[in-house]
Design a protein around this motif. Structure first.
Motif, PDB file in Angstrom:
ATOM      1  N   SER A 136      38.207  49.718  44.602  1.00 38.22           N
ATOM      2  CA  SER A 136      39.589  49.472  44.211  1.00 38.22           C
ATOM      3  C   SER A 136      40.415  50.709  44.531  1.00 38.22           C
ATOM      4  O   SER A 136      39.882  51.714  44.978  1.00 38.22           O
ATOM      5  CB  SER A 136      39.667  49.186  42.711  1.00 38.22           C
ATOM      6  N   LEU A 137      41.703  50.606  44.294  1.00 36.66           N
ATOM      7  CA  LEU A 137      42.558  51.762  44.544  1.00 36.66           C
ATOM      8  C   LEU A 137      42.866  52.515  43.255  1.00 36.66           C
ATOM      9  O   LEU A 137      43.744  53.354  43.213  1.00 36.66           O
ATOM     10  CB  LEU A 137      43.865  51.326  45.210  1.00 36.66           C
ATOM     11  N   SER A 138      42.146  52.185  42.181  1.00 36.29           N
ATOM     12  CA  SER A 138      42.364  52.952  40.955  1.00 36.29           C
ATOM     13  C   SER A 138      41.679  54.296  41.122  1.00 36.29           C
ATOM     14  O   SER A 138      40.629  54.371  41.721  1.00 36.29           O
ATOM     15  CB  SER A 138      41.740  52.244  39.763  1.00 36.29           C
ATOM     16  N   PRO A 139      42.299  55.333  40.591  1.00 39.47           N
ATOM     17  CA  PRO A 139      41.737  56.662  40.858  1.00 39.47           C
ATOM     18  C   PRO A 139      40.590  56.990  39.924  1.00 39.47           C
ATOM     19  O   PRO A 139      40.696  57.859  39.085  1.00 39.47           O
ATOM     20  CB  PRO A 139      42.927  57.582  40.596  1.00 39.47           C
TER      21      PRO A 139
ATOM     22  N   GLN B 297      44.656  44.524  46.665  1.00 44.13           N
ATOM     23  CA  GLN B 297      45.384  45.776  46.388  1.00 44.13           C
ATOM     24  C   GLN B 297      45.953  46.371  47.662  1.00 44.13           C
ATOM     25  O   GLN B 297      47.064  46.896  47.665  1.00 44.13           O
ATOM     26  CB  GLN B 297      44.451  46.781  45.726  1.00 44.13           C
ATOM     27  N   LEU B 298      45.190  46.270  48.731  1.00 46.63           N
ATOM     28  CA  LEU B 298      45.640  46.881  49.984  1.00 46.63           C
ATOM     29  C   LEU B 298      46.909  46.209  50.499  1.00 46.63           C
ATOM     30  O   LEU B 298      47.832  46.886  50.954  1.00 46.63           O
ATOM     31  CB  LEU B 298      44.542  46.797  51.048  1.00 46.63           C
ATOM     32  N   ILE B 299      46.960  44.870  50.414  1.00 48.17           N
ATOM     33  CA  ILE B 299      48.150  44.231  50.985  1.00 48.17           C
ATOM     34  C   ILE B 299      49.384  44.508  50.136  1.00 48.17           C
ATOM     35  O   ILE B 299      50.497  44.351  50.606  1.00 48.17           O
ATOM     36  CB  ILE B 299      47.975  42.706  51.208  1.00 48.17           C
ATOM     37  N   GLU B 300      49.179  44.983  48.923  1.00 46.36           N
ATOM     38  CA  GLU B 300      50.338  45.314  48.101  1.00 46.36           C
ATOM     39  C   GLU B 300      50.906  46.693  48.402  1.00 46.36           C
ATOM     40  O   GLU B 300      51.959  47.062  47.895  1.00 46.36           O
ATOM     41  CB  GLU B 300      49.961  45.228  46.617  1.00 46.36           C
TER      42      GLU B 300
ATOM     43  N   ASN C 226      45.722  41.462  25.476  1.00 45.88           N
ATOM     44  CA  ASN C 226      44.703  42.197  26.218  1.00 45.88           C
ATOM     45  C   ASN C 226      45.328  43.523  26.645  1.00 45.88           C
ATOM     46  O   ASN C 226      46.539  43.686  26.553  1.00 45.88           O
ATOM     47  CB  ASN C 226      44.283  41.393  27.445  1.00 45.88           C
ATOM     48  N   ASP C 227      44.501  44.467  27.114  1.00 43.16           N
ATOM     49  CA  ASP C 227      45.116  45.714  27.572  1.00 43.16           C
ATOM     50  C   ASP C 227      45.553  45.578  29.024  1.00 43.16           C
ATOM     51  O   ASP C 227      45.069  44.705  29.751  1.00 43.16           O
ATOM     52  CB  ASP C 227      44.160  46.890  27.395  1.00 43.16           C
ATOM     53  N   SER C 228      46.471  46.427  29.434  1.00 45.15           N
ATOM     54  CA  SER C 228      47.144  46.200  30.706  1.00 45.15           C
ATOM     55  C   SER C 228      46.183  46.218  31.891  1.00 45.15           C
ATOM     56  O   SER C 228      46.298  45.403  32.802  1.00 45.15           O
ATOM     57  CB  SER C 228      48.264  47.221  30.907  1.00 45.15           C
ATOM     58  N   GLU C 229      45.203  47.109  31.856  1.00 48.48           N
ATOM     59  CA  GLU C 229      44.283  47.154  32.992  1.00 48.48           C
ATOM     60  C   GLU C 229      43.467  45.877  33.096  1.00 48.48           C
ATOM     61  O   GLU C 229      43.248  45.352  34.184  1.00 48.48           O
ATOM     62  CB  GLU C 229      43.350  48.372  32.871  1.00 48.48           C
TER      63      GLU C 229
ATOM     64  N   MET D  46      45.586  43.048  34.468  1.00 51.12           N
ATOM     65  CA  MET D  46      45.756  43.167  35.907  1.00 51.12           C
ATOM     66  C   MET D  46      44.498  42.710  36.644  1.00 51.12           C
ATOM     67  O   MET D  46      44.576  41.947  37.614  1.00 51.12           O
ATOM     68  CB  MET D  46      46.025  44.641  36.205  1.00 51.12           C
ATOM     69  N   SER D  47      43.326  43.156  36.168  1.00 53.80           N
ATOM     70  CA  SER D  47      42.135  42.817  36.946  1.00 53.80           C
ATOM     71  C   SER D  47      41.795  41.349  36.775  1.00 53.80           C
ATOM     72  O   SER D  47      41.323  40.701  37.717  1.00 53.80           O
ATOM     73  CB  SER D  47      40.967  43.742  36.602  1.00 53.80           C
ATOM     74  N   MET D  48      42.072  40.765  35.614  1.00 50.95           N
ATOM     75  CA  MET D  48      41.810  39.335  35.466  1.00 50.95           C
ATOM     76  C   MET D  48      42.718  38.517  36.376  1.00 50.95           C
ATOM     77  O   MET D  48      42.288  37.543  37.002  1.00 50.95           O
ATOM     78  CB  MET D  48      41.986  38.913  34.009  1.00 50.95           C
ATOM     79  N   GLU D  49      43.969  38.938  36.461  1.00 50.08           N
ATOM     80  CA  GLU D  49      44.895  38.224  37.337  1.00 50.08           C
ATOM     81  C   GLU D  49      44.451  38.313  38.790  1.00 50.08           C
ATOM     82  O   GLU D  49      44.574  37.375  39.565  1.00 50.08           O
ATOM     83  CB  GLU D  49      46.302  38.817  37.197  1.00 50.08           C
TER      84      GLU D  49
END
Ligand code: GDP
Ligand code: MG
Length: 716
Positions: free
Chosen positions: A60-63, A101-104, A237-240, A243-246
């Motif tokens: 993923s692109l998360s650091p 993530q990349l196309i975003e 739910n928490d934001s992360e 996002m990953s569920m979506e």
């Protein structure tokens, strides 16, 4: 400026294979993740103005990990003209997560679905048109290995670089889109439109690095936080996670629309894994594999050739030929001494082991390429985790079996700094190929060529790593949760003969190169130091080696090693030269023991060694040299990875002290059991064992991390 293509994708999806096909370069490809840690650059074949960059594999692109940071920083900061996203077609679901993530990122992206050959073999049908339509970017199916579809991928990529494809922006669910729109409006409206969405998502995930980069004020952050919390409350739910569920939801739809998978039988890989990673069988199998590798390399075929190399070639033919040649040339006595007793004896002793080393490389190459080593990391992670250690530390260690330097460098993939340092400190405990000649020499000279010596040395290394890990992890400096270890088990593959031959050759060649440079220089130095010294007539060539400079140096230090059972100056000197390169130990023994004529037939050096050592003192010397500070080059790598002198010195100090203690315990307690002698040092050894057991089983230091985190959250 020319076009820059960035290759991005999950670990082990075939990026480097494609990179090599595109550039004609030969970067190392391994059937396990973590092989490419740094990005590599090359030129596209036939397009000198187009560069290709091979990025480390990421999920993923998360650091979260250094690889992710390297890849993300490159993509966002350096802005390559186009991203070629390689996707493992046999694992579409997981791989497309990164694609979303990349196309975003708002850059041209071309998706290359790799492993087409495997898809076809499985009978799966991929509708690239449909996938392309859904993703809103070009999609091509390729096989990097079989070189299928690569031209099409290249032309699509070059085309996309010039004509940004229109990316259909994905719409997430209402509540999330609502929050994202708010964030964009509040803080991002001045940025170019095509990257607003990505920044909004990063901020929604509370990515501090991005917030810092955008230079957001505390008020702005507070506003955003309100939007995030509103969404979190609505979706509970928490934001992360939101996002990953979506994202998974989106990926699920992509896969459903484009892939018609043939009914899956249990694959051969899975069947093998059921046995190989079985809870009870895994460790015995690992033990058998390692023992098997060393058995073949060191004992059976390997020993046979090495005996010939040592006894007949470097012990007979070469010295004879060189000797008679020197006689004919009527060279000075000292020079013929240098050449025969120095270079031929020293370098020859090392080169004698080349066949065994090559065999070891071939077999390590096979278990690596077929995918077994990836299982080992997985198996060991399961066990390690119980002790608070991460299996991720094991990849550097497995790489270190070839050479400690890349092993130490591979520690970069470990995100937890304490774990990373610990891995750097312990990786070189594993016997690298340069230590192999030492093991082989002792196995041959003292242990009557016993098959168990080499595996025992290997398992001593592993045990040293595990024991060090557990003990260190319980101290305050190294405390903390182990780094999470997510590793996809690659399918088993037959190693390619060509690739195997090439890596074996490369590794073998660098071994020979080392013998003809650094080992050669060292042997010359050793010979001089062992032949010259002060005697009654002043400085000059000495009659007895006991008067040489080398003996003086060795005798000055041997008190340190007497408790270990080998306070002999020759062994001390050999150990010191081993710090330059481990093979030097063998070279030095070759010179120092090759000097005196032995009556017995067979190998002179080995016969001499056999008289000078008992099994225990030889094992103690062996263990000390396997565990103590590595060679200069590896110390340099440790220094670079620690990036700090204090840590570097701590690491080297730890290794030496640890090696000394282990050798002491083996020798003293061994002597006690075999001869019944119990002296001062036996008591020290027993005390050390008790101390180690205490350190292993005491309760560890528990970090008050929970509190720190909550405070940080209040600030933001
Ligand atoms: P990276 O980690 O993404 O750089 O992946 P590598 O290029 O190192 O490849 C990982 C493994 O996948 C290696 O064993 C390759 O031989 C294998 N591989 C790569 N591309 C293909 C392909 O198109 N078909 C098949 N069958 N195997 C492939
Ligand atoms: Mg790679």
């Amino acid at each position: 400026m020319g076009i820059r293509i960035a290759l991005a994708g999950n670990p082990n999806c075939g990026k480097t294979t494609l990179f090599n096909a595109l550039t004609g370069l030969r970067q190392s490809v391994g059937n396990w993740p973590g092989v490419t840690v740094e990005k590599k650059e090359g030129r596209l074949k036939g397009h000198p103005d187009v560069s290709v960059t091979d990025l480390p594999g990421i999920y993923s692109l998360s650091p979260y990990s250094p690889e992710e940071i390297v890849a993300r920083t490159y993509l966002v900061e350096e802005k390559p003209e186009v991203i070629l996203n390689i996707v493992d077609g046999t694992n579409l679901e997981r791989n497309l997560y990164l694609t979303t993530q990349l196309i975003e990122l708002g850059m041209p992206v071309v998706v290359a679905v790799n492993m087409l050959d495997l898809l076809q073999k499985n009978g799966d049908v991929l509708d690239t048109g449909k996938l392309s339509e859904k993703l809103g970017c070009p999609v091509v199916a390729i096989s990097a290995l079989e070189e299928m579809g690569i031209e099409e991928a290249v032309s699509q990529t070059l085309h996309a670089a010039d004509n940004m494809p229109k990316v259909a922006r994905h719409h997430y669910s209402g509540a999330l889109e609502h929050a994202l729109a708010h964030i964009e409006e509040r803080v991002l409206h001045e940025l170019p439109e095509n990257i607003q969405h990505w920044y909004a998502i990063r901020l929604f995930e509370r990515d501090r690095k991005i917030a810092d980069k955008l230079g957001l004020t505390p008020e702005q952050l507070a506003h955003i936080e309100k939007d995030i919390i509103a969404c979190e409350e609505e979706l509970d739910n928490d934001s992360e996670s939101i996002m990953s569920m979506e994202r998974y939801d989106w990926v699920g739809k992509l896969v459903a629309a484009s892939l018609h998978a043939a009914p899956r039988q249990v694959s051969t890989s899975d069947k093998i894994d059921r046995v190989v990673t079985n809870r009870f069988l895994a460790l015995p199998i690992f033990g058998l594999v390692i023992t098997g590798i060393y058995y073949v390399a060191m004992h059976s075929i390997g020993a046979f050739i090495t005996d010939w190399m040592n006894d007949d070639l470097f012990g007979g033919i070469v010295p004879e030929v060189v000797g008679s040649w020197l006689e004919n040339m009527e060279v000075e006595e000292w020079l013929s001494g240098l050449i025969l007793d120095g270079i031929v004896a020293g370098v020859g002793a090392v080169l004698g082991f080349v066949p065994q080393i090559l065999l070891l490389f071939i077999m390590l190459g096979i278990v690596e390429a077929c995918g077994y080593m990836a299982r080992v990391a997985f198996i060991l992670d399961r066990i390690f985790h119980k002790f608070g250690l991460s299996g991720k530390s094991f990849i550097p260690i497995l790489i270190g079996t070839g050479c400690g330097i890349p092993g130490v460098m591979a520690s970069r993939t470990i995100e937890n700094e304490a774990d990373r340092r610990m891995t750097v400190m312990t990786t070189t405990f594993i016997p690298c190929s340069a230590k192999l000649p030492i093991i082989a020499m002792f196995a041959g000279a003292i242990f009557n060529d016993a098959w168990w010596v080499a595996p025992a040395a290997y398992f001593t290394g592993i045990a040293a790593i595990i024991i060090s890990g557990i003990i260190l992890k319980k101290t305050r400096i190294f405390a903390g949760d182990p780094a999470p270890f997510v590793m996809e088990l690659p399918p088993y593959r037959f190693p390619r003969i060509g690739a195997l031959a090439r890596t074996t050759w490369e590794r073998g060649f660098s071994f020979i190169k080392k013998a003809s440079t650094i080992i050669l220089l060292s042997t010359i130095l050793i010979w001089f130091m062992s032949s010259y010294g002060w005697s009654e007539d002043g400085w000059g060539m000495v009659e007895e080696m006991e008067d040489s400079v080398l003996a003086v140096v060795g005798n000055g230090m041997n008190w340190l090693f007497t408790p270990l059972g080998w306070g002999d100056w020759k062994a001390v000197v050999a150990t010191i030269t081993g710090l330059i390169a481990k093979e030097n130990l063998v070279g030095t023994f070759g010179i120092l023991y090759g000097f005196e004529e032995v009556e017995e037939t067979g190998n002179e050096i080995w016969a001499q060694l056999a008289v000078s050592y008992t099994g225990l003192s030889a094992w103690s010397l062996l263990v000390f040299n396997l565990l103590c500070a590595p060679c200069f080059a590896a110390m340099g790598a440790i220094r670079r990875e620690m990036n700090n002198w204090k840590w570097f010195l701590f690491a080297i100090g730890y290794q030496c002290v640890f090696a000394w203690c282990v050798a002491l315990c083996f020798y003293q307690i061994g002597m006690w059991f075999t001869t019944g002698v119990f002296g001062f040092w036996t008591a020290v050894a027993c005390a050390l064992v008790v101390f180690a057991v205490y350190m292993l089983f005491r309760k560890g230091y528990v970090e008050k991390a929970v509190k720190v985190v909550s405070e940080e959250q209040q600030v933001s």
